[in-house]
Design a protein around this motif. Structure first.
Motif, PDB file in Angstrom:
ATOM      1  N   GLU A   1     -32.863  -6.046 -21.379  1.00  0.00           N
ATOM      2  CA  GLU A   1     -32.792  -7.018 -22.912  1.00  0.00           C
ATOM      3  C   GLU A   1     -33.594  -8.155 -21.699  1.00  0.00           C
ATOM      4  O   GLU A   1     -34.742  -9.113 -22.673  1.00  0.00           O
TER       5      GLU A   1
ATOM      6  N   TYR B   1     -23.382   0.356 -16.582  1.00  0.00           N
ATOM      7  CA  TYR B   1     -23.998  -0.138 -16.169  1.00  0.00           C
ATOM      8  C   TYR B   1     -24.526   0.764 -14.138  1.00  0.00           C
ATOM      9  O   TYR B   1     -26.028   0.923 -14.506  1.00  0.00           O
TER      10      TYR B   1
ATOM     11  N   LYS C   1     -26.821   3.020 -16.156  1.00  0.00           N
ATOM     12  CA  LYS C   1     -28.669   2.732 -16.016  1.00  0.00           C
ATOM     13  C   LYS C   1     -29.023   2.738 -14.789  1.00  0.00           C
ATOM     14  O   LYS C   1     -30.098   2.841 -15.188  1.00  0.00           O
TER      15      LYS C   1
ATOM     16  N   ASP D   1     -29.151  -4.314 -19.177  1.00  0.00           N
ATOM     17  CA  ASP D   1     -29.399  -4.102 -19.728  1.00  0.00           C
ATOM     18  C   ASP D   1     -30.730  -3.396 -20.854  1.00  0.00           C
ATOM     19  O   ASP D   1     -30.950  -3.586 -22.245  1.00  0.00           O
TER      20      ASP D   1
END
Length: 243
Positions: A170, A236, A239, A168
């Motif tokens: 993050e 996911y 990505k 993600d």
């Protein structure tokens, strides 16, 4: 007098008072015994009612009545599986269902608990932000000491959450140099830090590329090329390919 002696005496007294009592297993009918032995033989994997009928040839009405009786005697319990939520599966009460069929901590009644997962994600990000640089073991230890959750997590489960946060963007996965901010972490040890506050896409690290996300995906058993969950629609997986 020890607690062990108290328990022993209590059991002896109970036996004297109820000499004619039968255990639930001893009171089973022939059909109930057949079903119970079949369900018990599956151990923690449970069995679908239709498979019971196929393996025993017991008529539907007798099978259903026997299952209700076994449940009332607390010898079996119903289990919701992530693969087939609409199909009734049963397991002997002496076993806990395998996470292979229940999905483990991430699932409730066969459905992915996204609220719980998101809360755990935020909690992990908070830990990493507060500690600046942190290893997987330190994240797990902090979670256990915080008592913010009433479930016991394994290192693998927290790693799944952390890997999702890396994908993600993050947090960042980095390796310790043993110097500066890494001085308390062994050289080469994988650890995590928060992503840049500038909002730029985090630079992919070796650890994030080391394994395809499917390996830790809790939905992998439901993923098929043409299904609702598939590699072509997985954010996911996309990505990961972008790396």
């Amino acid at each position: 007098m020890s607690a062990g002696m108290n328990r022993s005496q209590g059991l002896s007294s109970l036996k004297r008072k109820q000499p004619d009592s039968k255990s639930p297993i001893e009171s089973l009918t022939e059909h109930e015994r057949i079903l119970y032995n079949l369900i018990r033989s599956k151990q923690d994997m449970a069995i679908w009612t239709r498979d019971m009928k196929r393996e025993t040839n017991i008529p539907d009405n007798v099978l259903n009545k026997s299952l209700k009786s076994l449940q009332a005697k607390k010898l079996i319990k119903e289990v919701v599986t992530i693969q087939n939520k609409g199909r009734k599966h049963y397991i002997a009460t002496e076993f806990e269902p395998s996470k292979e069929i229940t999905g483990g901590a991430w699932y409730v009644e066969g459905s992915l608990d996204t609220e719980f997962i998101n809360f755990l994600k935020k909690h992990c990000v908070k830990i990493i932000y507060e500690q600046k640089i942190v290893t997987l073991e330190e994240i797990l230890d902090t979670i256990r000491r915080s008592r913010a959750f009433n479930v016991e997590f394994t290192a693998q489960q927290i790693e799944e959450i952390v890997n999702a946060l890396v994908l993600d963007n993050e947090i960042l996965e980095v390796k310790s140099t043993g110097m500066g901010e890494f001085n308390s972490i062994p050289i080469g040890k994988v650890c995590y830090r928060c992503a840049s506050k500038a909002g730029l896409k985090a630079e992919p690290k070796i650890g994030a590329m080391a394994s395809i996300p499917c390996g830790v995906c809790p939905q992998i058993s439901l993923c098929t090329p043409d299904g609702i969950i598939s590699p072509t629609t997985c954010v996911y997986y996309t990505k990961w390919l972008d790396f």
